[in-house]
Design a protein around this motif. Structure first.
Motif, PDB file in Angstrom:
ATOM      1  N   CYS A   3       0.887  -1.141  -0.171  1.00 24.77           N
ATOM      2  CA  CYS A   3       0.190   0.013   0.131  1.00 24.77           C
ATOM      3  C   CYS A   3       0.842   1.202  -0.140  1.00 24.77           C
ATOM      4  N   TRP A   4       1.840   1.255   0.951  1.00 22.23           N
ATOM      5  CA  TRP A   4       2.698   2.514   1.114  1.00 22.23           C
ATOM      6  C   TRP A   4       3.629   2.669  -0.352  1.00 22.23           C
ATOM      7  N   PHE A   5       3.934   1.602  -1.023  1.00 23.56           N
ATOM      8  CA  PHE A   5       4.567   1.495  -2.344  1.00 23.56           C
ATOM      9  C   PHE A   5       3.808   2.123  -3.292  1.00 23.56           C
ATOM     10  N   ILE A   6       2.400   1.771  -3.717  1.00 20.04           N
ATOM     11  CA  ILE A   6       1.655   2.120  -4.231  1.00 20.04           C
ATOM     12  C   ILE A   6       1.508   3.661  -4.281  1.00 20.04           C
ATOM     13  N   GLU A   7       1.147   4.263  -3.012  1.00 16.40           N
ATOM     14  CA  GLU A   7       0.821   5.679  -2.766  1.00 16.40           C
ATOM     15  C   GLU A   7       1.848   6.308  -2.965  1.00 16.40           C
ATOM     16  N   HIS A   8       2.879   6.037  -3.292  1.00 18.83           N
ATOM     17  CA  HIS A   8       4.205   6.717  -3.557  1.00 18.83           C
ATOM     18  C   HIS A   8       4.392   6.868  -5.180  1.00 18.83           C
ATOM     19  N   LEU A   9       3.584   6.187  -5.955  1.00 21.97           N
ATOM     20  CA  LEU A   9       3.457   6.408  -7.379  1.00 21.97           C
ATOM     21  C   LEU A   9       2.547   7.599  -7.654  1.00 21.97           C
ATOM     22  N   THR A  10       2.319   7.786  -8.945  1.00 21.15           N
ATOM     23  CA  THR A  10       1.655   9.000  -9.476  1.00 21.15           C
ATOM     24  C   THR A  10       0.829   8.506 -10.625  1.00 21.15           C
ATOM     25  N   HIS A  11      -0.418   9.085 -10.599  1.00 18.53           N
ATOM     26  CA  HIS A  11      -1.366   9.032 -11.552  1.00 18.53           C
ATOM     27  C   HIS A  11      -0.966   9.431 -12.796  1.00 18.53           C
ATOM     28  N   VAL A  12      -1.186   8.727 -14.086  1.00 15.66           N
ATOM     29  CA  VAL A  12      -0.591   9.113 -15.186  1.00 15.66           C
ATOM     30  C   VAL A  12      -1.591   9.420 -16.537  1.00 15.66           C
ATOM     31  N   LYS A  13      -2.638   9.415 -15.946  1.00 14.44           N
ATOM     32  CA  LYS A  13      -3.624   9.700 -16.959  1.00 14.44           C
ATOM     33  C   LYS A  13      -4.843  10.613 -16.297  1.00 14.44           C
ATOM     34  N   GLY A  14      -5.524  11.322 -17.301  1.00 14.85           N
ATOM     35  CA  GLY A  14      -6.750  12.219 -16.708  1.00 14.85           C
ATOM     36  C   GLY A  14      -6.318  13.404 -15.835  1.00 14.85           C
ATOM     37  N   GLU A  15      -7.448  14.024 -15.051  1.00 15.54           N
ATOM     38  CA  GLU A  15      -7.345  15.198 -14.440  1.00 15.54           C
ATOM     39  C   GLU A  15      -6.311  14.917 -13.133  1.00 15.54           C
ATOM     40  N   LEU A  16      -5.981  13.497 -12.861  1.00 13.50           N
ATOM     41  CA  LEU A  16      -5.225  13.342 -11.649  1.00 13.50           C
ATOM     42  C   LEU A  16      -3.758  13.282 -11.908  1.00 13.50           C
ATOM     43  N   ALA A  17      -3.333  13.195 -13.454  1.00 14.96           N
ATOM     44  CA  ALA A  17      -2.072  12.916 -13.839  1.00 14.96           C
ATOM     45  C   ALA A  17      -0.959  13.643 -13.089  1.00 14.96           C
ATOM     46  N   GLY A  18      -0.061  13.389 -12.859  1.00 18.20           N
ATOM     47  CA  GLY A  18       1.062  13.804 -11.953  1.00 18.20           C
ATOM     48  C   GLY A  18       0.973  13.701 -10.395  1.00 18.20           C
ATOM     49  N   GLU A  19      -0.383  13.377  -9.782  1.00 24.23           N
ATOM     50  CA  GLU A  19      -0.731  13.743  -8.557  1.00 24.23           C
ATOM     51  C   GLU A  19      -0.391  12.302  -8.046  1.00 24.23           C
TER      52      GLU A  19
ATOM     53  N   ALA B  33       6.940   4.766 -13.776  1.00 22.06           N
ATOM     54  CA  ALA B  33       8.479   4.544 -13.532  1.00 22.06           C
ATOM     55  C   ALA B  33       8.993   5.718 -14.124  1.00 22.06           C
ATOM     56  N   ARG B  34       8.714   6.169 -15.368  1.00 21.15           N
ATOM     57  CA  ARG B  34       9.414   7.192 -16.107  1.00 21.15           C
ATOM     58  C   ARG B  34       9.521   8.558 -15.230  1.00 21.15           C
ATOM     59  N   GLN B  35       8.254   8.799 -14.636  1.00 23.18           N
ATOM     60  CA  GLN B  35       8.064  10.083 -13.746  1.00 23.18           C
ATOM     61  C   GLN B  35       8.775  10.076 -12.327  1.00 23.18           C
ATOM     62  N   ASN B  36       8.959   8.697 -11.970  1.00 24.54           N
ATOM     63  CA  ASN B  36       9.383   8.781 -10.395  1.00 24.54           C
ATOM     64  C   ASN B  36      10.963   8.390 -10.413  1.00 24.54           C
ATOM     65  N   THR B  37      11.612   9.588 -10.138  1.00 20.14           N
ATOM     66  CA  THR B  37      13.023   9.641 -10.147  1.00 20.14           C
ATOM     67  C   THR B  37      13.728   8.866  -8.774  1.00 20.14           C
ATOM     68  N   LYS B  38      12.759   8.959  -7.848  1.00 21.35           N
ATOM     69  CA  LYS B  38      13.287   8.276  -6.526  1.00 21.35           C
ATOM     70  C   LYS B  38      13.083   6.823  -6.671  1.00 21.35           C
ATOM     71  N   LEU B  39      11.925   6.358  -7.448  1.00 20.07           N
ATOM     72  CA  LEU B  39      11.776   4.869  -7.661  1.00 20.07           C
ATOM     73  C   LEU B  39      13.078   4.341  -8.347  1.00 20.07           C
ATOM     74  N   LYS B  40      13.356   4.940  -9.465  1.00 26.42           N
ATOM     75  CA  LYS B  40      14.394   4.642 -10.326  1.00 26.42           C
ATOM     76  C   LYS B  40      15.644   4.616  -9.710  1.00 26.42           C
TER      77      LYS B  40
END
Length: 295
Positions: A62-78, A161-168
């Motif tokens: 859960c913690w892992f997924i909540e540190h990823l971001t939306h990539v589509k729609g109005e929530l993209a980037g959040e 993954a592309r948007q998440n520098t910390k993950l990479k």
């Protein structure tokens, strides 16, 4: 700005189940029985003799997924904010272990209407199993009948993954044209389809099967299921919207895994978990998902 305080995911999952059982959350009878089963299991297996509930394992995903971001729609980037029903699914699937320490549940079925973020959730699970599930040489695949469908979950995960520098940086995750690769563990994530891809010889750790209702035959499902048998902690994650084909694998799976007369079956010894949205007679906002555990 990411939160530095980890939420109490177990409390959220249990409150969801309790609210369903007591009627606070409007739900059908199957949902109520499923939530009651989960609450009963927490008491029944408290000794840990047969099954062990490790909430830390559910917390991690859960913690892992909540540190990823939306990539589509109005929530993209959040950053993704998991809903209680999603936390309940993740905690149920990832927290339960057998006495020998392997997953209790190795087959997951999720059925939801369009617009409920099923691909986003599946992409998060795929990235977790690729990077953080502690499986050396993990082979993670997104399966579908067509190339385009298979690339939906993979494409979302690739963009996350592309948007998440910390993950990479944390996992040395490499974003390639047709795969995600973690050199340290020699793990990768690819999209596979019945069109042009050979599905033989796989050694799958996580299989995400997208839109099962569109599968006309058992061909892909059966090959994937066979490929999971080579690992002790493999997981099949089936996700789909509802369909109309009563001759396909999706309907067949429902009939074989879920008993209409006795929907909870012998849950205590099962390795199959399902989650289904029941819409009949309930407003859309109350059409929460159903979790069933069976043999």
């Amino acid at each position: 700005m990411p939160s530095l305080t980890k939420p109490n995911y177990r409390a959220v999952a249990e409150k969801y189940a309790q609210d369903v059982v007591c009627g606070k959350i409007c739900a059908c009878d199957l949902v109520k029985k499923a939530c009651q089963r989960q609450l009963s299991d927490l008491i029944r297996y408290k000794s840990g003799e047969k099954f062990i509930f490790e909430p830390e394992a559910g917390d991690r995903v859960c913690w892992f997924i909540e540190h990823l971001t939306h990539v589509k729609g109005e929530l993209a980037g959040e950053e993704i904010k998991l809903e209680p029903w999603q936390i309940f699914i993740l905690h149920t699937v990832f927290s339960w272990k057998t006495a020998s320490g392997i997953r209790r549940f190795r087959r997951v079925y999720i059925e939801v209407p369009r617009g409920n973020g099923k691909s986003c959730l599946s992409s998060g699970v795929a990235l977790f199993c690729l990077c953080s599930d502690r499986e050396p040489g993990a082979e993670v695949y997104s399966f579908a009948t067509t190339r385009d469908q298979a690339k939906i979950v993979f494409g979302d995960a690739k963009e996350m993954a592309r948007q998440n520098t910390k993950l990479k940086r944390a996992f040395d995750l490499q974003v390639l044209a047709n795969s995600l690769y973690v050199p340290k563990t020699n793990s990768y994530f690819q999209a596979k389809s019945a069109e042009g891809s050979t599905l033989d010889g796989l050694n799958t750790h996580l299989a995400v099967i997208d839109e099962l209702h569109a599968h006309k035959t058992r061909a892909v499902y059966d090959v994937v299921e066979t490929s999971l048998g080579k690992r002790r902690n493999s997981l099949m994650w089936v996700i789909t919207t509802a369909g109309f084909d009563t001759a396909g694998i999706c309907y067949d799976l429902l009939l074989s895994r879920f008993s209409i007369k006795k929907p909870l079956m012998r849950a205590s010894s099962g390795s199959f978990t399902g989650w289904m949205r029941k819409t009949t007679g309930l407003p859309r906002r109350h059409c929460r998902k159903l979790i069933l555990i069976g043999v």
